[in-house]
Design a protein around this motif. Structure first.
Motif, short mmCIF file in Angstrom:
data_model
loop_
_atom_site.label_atom_id
_atom_site.label_comp_id
_atom_site.label_asym_id
_atom_site.label_seq_id
_atom_site.Cartn_x
_atom_site.Cartn_y
_atom_site.Cartn_z
N ALA A 1 -4.64 -4.19 -1.58
CA ALA A 1 -3.29 -3.75 -1.99
C ALA A 1 -3.38 -2.58 -2.98
CB ALA A 1 -2.53 -4.91 -2.63
N PHE A 2 -4.30 -2.65 -3.94
CA PHE A 2 -4.39 -1.63 -4.97
C PHE A 2 -4.93 -0.32 -4.40
CE2 PHE A 2 -5.07 -5.22 -8.27
CZ PHE A 2 -3.74 -5.52 -8.19
N GLU A 3 -5.83 -0.41 -3.42
CA GLU A 3 -6.36 0.81 -2.86
C GLU A 3 -5.33 1.53 -1.98
OE1 GLU A 3 -10.17 -0.45 -1.32
OE2 GLU A 3 -10.85 -0.65 -3.39
N ASN A 4 -4.38 0.74 -1.43
CA ASN A 4 -3.36 1.36 -0.57
C ASN A 4 -2.16 1.88 -1.33
OD1 ASN A 4 -4.76 0.93 1.81
ND2 ASN A 4 -3.95 -1.15 2.05
N ASP A 5 -1.91 1.35 -2.52
CA ASP A 5 -0.69 1.71 -3.23
C ASP A 5 -0.92 1.79 -4.74
OD1 ASP A 5 1.83 2.01 -4.24
OD2 ASP A 5 2.75 0.43 -3.03
N GLU A 6 -0.79 3.01 -5.26
CA GLU A 6 -1.01 3.26 -6.69
C GLU A 6 -0.01 2.50 -7.57
OE1 GLU A 6 -3.03 4.81 -8.99
OE2 GLU A 6 -4.32 4.62 -7.23
N SER A 7 1.22 2.30 -7.05
CA SER A 7 2.30 1.84 -7.92
C SER A 7 2.38 0.32 -8.05
CB SER A 7 3.63 2.36 -7.39
OG SER A 7 3.97 1.65 -6.22
N VAL A 8 1.62 -0.43 -7.25
CA VAL A 8 1.69 -1.89 -7.35
C VAL A 8 1.25 -2.33 -8.74
CG1 VAL A 8 0.80 -4.07 -6.44
CG2 VAL A 8 1.17 -2.15 -4.91
N SER A 9 2.04 -3.22 -9.35
CA SER A 9 1.68 -3.72 -10.68
C SER A 9 0.37 -4.49 -10.59
CB SER A 9 2.78 -4.63 -11.22
OG SER A 9 2.24 -5.51 -12.17
#
Lengths: 253, 113
Positions: free
Chosen positions: A145-153
């Motif tokens: 999830a973090f590698e795909n989306d910078e904005s995820v908390s």
């Protein structure tokens, strides 16, 4: 902002902002926690039988309900707990139990290294909480999830994937304790532990080098049973690891 | 329920030590990043082999034992149950199926002998 807003919509909405107001961070943290819970929930079922077995076998060898549930709550690691229960039943020397269980858990240091760059922004107390709850599914879900989306908390999503596993693990152990107290010893339920390990083993035997590591450690452990203080187990495991590593480097690379 | 093989005091000591040790392993890189940038390759490789080696070392002595005169002895029930369970585990990698079949064979053999 509605609680059900999707992560990608929100990230599009706020990406352009040069700063993030405090309430946005808070909202994003809460809704990303919910996304984490949603993503991990199908995997939770996989922990129930394992937790039940841990509870059943622990009371079967004579641990109290409180000791059993505390062990799940504090150690939070199935394979190491079952190995501990198994060695307590023999009973093996304390040092051997400690070394064996921690060797099994050393694999978590790889996950720790993998997730660490993503959790850099967390405060020390939250890093400690995140480390305590680290498990394979949270590691896999969060890093992707973090590698795909910078904005995820980071904190919200990670804890959303991690906390439910802990709750299910402790809860299913507690249910196992209740069930286990009614099982007669003649059923030889302690044999469930090697059976669980056989399944885990086939998931781990992914290439020739891991087969070699296992193939060296197993027979050595049978011979090592003759050695004093259960040291055979640790020596056999270390030899298996060393030969596996050597085989991987020299023969298969 | 059998009698506790280990004193309660020792059980709590073990839970505390193993809990602390496991926590330190898990939190290691999360806290230390910056001090230790990335784990070296050989460490990552070595860690890969430990669980397979430890689990086999725990499982096999359940099924095959060696006595003082170096004679191999086999517990028929556990050997058969372990062998059948290993085939099921290998084909399905399913925990519930493996345990059901393995315990079924063990109980069957115990009952028949």
């Amino acid at each position: 902002m509605p609680g059900g807003a999707r992560t990608d919509e929100r990230s599009a909405e706020y990406k352009e902002l040069p700063w993030r107001p405090q309430y946005v961070t808070f909202m994003s943290s809460t809704s990303d926690f919910v996304s984490g819970v949603r993503d991990v929930s199908p995997l939770l079922f996989g922990f129930v039988p394992f937790g039940l077995l841990t509870g059943i076998t622990a009371v079967d060898i004579g641990l109290t309900p409180l000791e059993t549930v505390a062990m799940s709550a504090i150690m939070f690691s199935g394979a190491a707990q079952l190995a501990t229960i198994e060695l307590m039943a023999q009973p093996a020397p304390i040092a051997v139990i400690v070394v064996t269980a921690l060797m099994i858990n050393l694999r978590f240091s790889m996950f720790s290294a993998g997730i660490a760059p993503h959790l850099r922004s967390l405060s020390h107390p939250w890093k400690a909480v995140s480390g305590f709850l680290l498990s394979t599914p949270s590691f896999v879900l969060s890093t992707s999830a973090f590698e795909n989306d910078e904005s995820v908390s980071r904190r919200g999503y990670y804890l959303g994937t991690a906390l439910p596993i802990w709750v299910v693990w402790v809860g299913s152990t507690a249910i196992g304790v209740v069930v286990g107290a009614r099982v007669p010893p003649s059923l030889q339920l302690d044999f469930v532990i090697p059976l669980v390990f056989i399944v885990l083993l086939f998931k781990l035997l992914e290439d020739r080098a891991t087969w070699i590591a296992a193939g060296v450690a197993g027979p050595l452990a049978v011979v090592g049973e003759l050695a004093p203080l259960n040291l055979g187990l640790i020596v056999a495991s270390l030899c298996g690891m060393a030969v596996g590593l050597f085989a991987d480097r020299r023969w298969f690379s | 329920m059998t009698d506790a093989p280990i004193a309660s005091r020792v059980v709590w000591l073990l839970i505390a030590v193993l809990g602390a040790g496991t926590f330190l392993i898990r939190v290691s890189f999360i806290e230390l990043l910056g001090v230790l940038e990335n784990p070296p390759d050989w460490l990552e490789d070595a860690l890969r082999f430990i669980p397979a080696a430890v689990l086999t070392a725990i499982v096999l002595p359940h099924i095959v034992t060696l006595d003082g005169s170096l004679t191999v002895s086999i517990d028929e029930g556990k050997f058969l149950a372990g062998a059948v369970a290993a085939v099921v585990a290998w084909r399905t990698e399913n925990m519930l199926a493996t345990i059901t079949v393995g315990m079924g064979v063990l109980w069957g053999v115990t009952f028949l002998l």
